[in-house]
Design a protein around this motif. Sequence first.
Motif, PDB file in Angstrom:
ATOM      1  N   ARG A  32     -45.249  61.905  22.852  1.00  0.00           N
ATOM      2  CA  ARG A  32     -44.420  60.704  22.918  1.00  0.00           C
ATOM      3  C   ARG A  32     -43.092  61.042  22.266  1.00  0.00           C
ATOM      4  O   ARG A  32     -43.036  61.794  21.296  1.00  0.00           O
ATOM      5  CB  ARG A  32     -45.078  59.535  22.186  1.00  0.00           C
ATOM      6  N   SER A  33     -42.001  60.485  22.788  1.00  0.00           N
ATOM      7  CA  SER A  33     -40.708  60.751  22.183  1.00  0.00           C
ATOM      8  C   SER A  33     -39.769  59.575  22.404  1.00  0.00           C
ATOM      9  O   SER A  33     -40.046  58.669  23.196  1.00  0.00           O
ATOM     10  CB  SER A  33     -40.087  62.027  22.766  1.00  0.00           C
TER      11      SER A  33
ATOM     12  N   HIS B 156     -47.361  60.237  13.778  1.00  0.00           N
ATOM     13  CA  HIS B 156     -46.104  59.660  14.262  1.00  0.00           C
ATOM     14  C   HIS B 156     -44.915  60.247  13.516  1.00  0.00           C
ATOM     15  O   HIS B 156     -45.044  60.741  12.390  1.00  0.00           O
ATOM     16  CB  HIS B 156     -46.112  58.147  14.069  1.00  0.00           C
TER      17      HIS B 156
ATOM     18  N   ASP C 193     -45.935  62.345  18.187  1.00  0.00           N
ATOM     19  CA  ASP C 193     -44.780  61.473  18.386  1.00  0.00           C
ATOM     20  C   ASP C 193     -43.587  62.200  17.771  1.00  0.00           C
ATOM     21  O   ASP C 193     -43.448  62.252  16.550  1.00  0.00           O
ATOM     22  CB  ASP C 193     -45.055  60.136  17.711  1.00  0.00           C
TER      23      ASP C 193
ATOM     24  N   TYR D 282     -52.103  64.430  19.912  1.00  0.00           N
ATOM     25  CA  TYR D 282     -51.008  63.478  20.158  1.00  0.00           C
ATOM     26  C   TYR D 282     -49.912  63.749  19.145  1.00  0.00           C
ATOM     27  O   TYR D 282     -50.180  63.857  17.943  1.00  0.00           O
ATOM     28  CB  TYR D 282     -51.541  62.057  19.997  1.00  0.00           C
TER      29      TYR D 282
ATOM     30  N   ASP E   5     -47.532  52.458  23.601  1.00  0.00           N
ATOM     31  CA  ASP E   5     -47.965  53.264  24.745  1.00  0.00           C
ATOM     32  C   ASP E   5     -48.738  52.396  25.737  1.00  0.00           C
ATOM     33  O   ASP E   5     -48.660  51.168  25.686  1.00  0.00           O
ATOM     34  CB  ASP E   5     -48.803  54.450  24.272  1.00  0.00           C
TER      35      ASP E   5
END
Length: 468
Positions: A327-328, A262, A287, A285, A433
């Motif tokens: 993800r942002s 993250h 972030d 993944y 999410d």
Amino acid sequence: MHAGPRAGRADTVNCHVPNGPIPSMPANNSSAPKVGFVSLGCPKALVDSERILTQLRLEGYQVSATYEDADVVVVNTCGFIDSAKQESLDAIGEALKENGKVIVTGCMGKDAGEITRVHPKVLAVTGPQQYEEVVGAVHRVVPPKKDHDPFIDLVPPQGIKLTPRHYAYLKISEGCNHRCTFCIIPSMRGDLVSRPAGSVLEEAERLVKAGVKELLVISQDTSAYGVDLKYKTDFWNGRPVKSKMYDLCDALGDMGVWVRLHYVYPYPHVDDIMPLMQQGRILPYLDIPFQHASPRILQLMKRPGSAEKTIERIKAWRREVPGLTLRSTFIVGFPGETESEFAELLDFLEEAEIDRAGAFIYSPVEGAAANALPDPVDPDVAQERLEAFMDVQARVSARKLERKIGHTLTVLVDEVDEEGAICRSAADAPEIDGNVYVDDAAGLKPGDFVDVKIVDSDDHDLWGEPVA
């Protein structure tokens, strides 16, 4: 069939729904002093709460699940944007009304005057990371028992966790060296201070031995990990490990659990961890808070990059790691943002195919440099842009999730109830999410990994059936 919990998300950067009063934890001595705890804000603040509670439990305090049973209440605040500050003030007010004895800590505690002006009856106010001061304040209000025996009131070696047993946040550093114009985090938490790699890995190992199946790596700037230590070599189980992002991720990849990154700043060396994802050592993944796509707005924000170069890198990452999830978070209505610049942001969302995204309307937080910028965006216009952003993101997300129908995914079970199991795939971080809903949950329990065939999807969530 389970219904998806939410149709759209308008997240705040590094903030989420407050966790509320912490559940009580068993103790052998019912006469021990009791502390109520309300933890607000981001996962980094949650880790702070865990550290404070672990120390209090070591000293013999019990943790109360209700205001009524607590001898004192600690409120860990969030102060990133105005709405978070108001939420913190409301939580303090509720604790004062229901209990009367309240100690305040956390990010908003940096400005004690702001809190005491609204709530003059609070007993003490401390800032973020001031663990000793919080514990000391508790001692003054409710002294610990003199006959406490730490060998009887046992605390698990991994410490007190506020997350479910099967996942945990792993904080690798504190503070930030960036000076983004919309952000006041450095003024609250200071410059970057990294934990030595050995300390991080020892904590991770304790968590895994305690049953954790997923480690969520958090910080203010994960990509900058170790720069303040000059990437000094540390040791873990006799193995030399540099205090550097790649080396830490490589070592975490040896633990046999999901490792999720993250708050990754898009430095060039982020490219180096793609092989670790491709090999399955860490989750595919990332972030990354891109914040915007317009070069001019990014410059005003003091953020790096341009949309064209960012998209080139994203495409290169996805060529190397086809299953990569991005993800942002983004800001709409930043001072001076024009319609054409907002359109650039929407185009970026579509072209980059950001899997998961949250957005918030720019808030002129006291102390942020961006407050001095000209041409503020009308609040009604900003709200319209937020809604348009979330509509586009929902469309992108729905399109990407639909492609997963017919595929088999490994998911981690979070909850099981009478309707089935609520799970997450590698593409889904907890709380922020989507979910994978499985109706046939026979024999499943939280923390299990199970392979499911995806049979349906909507804007944010998936539905699956266990593979026989």
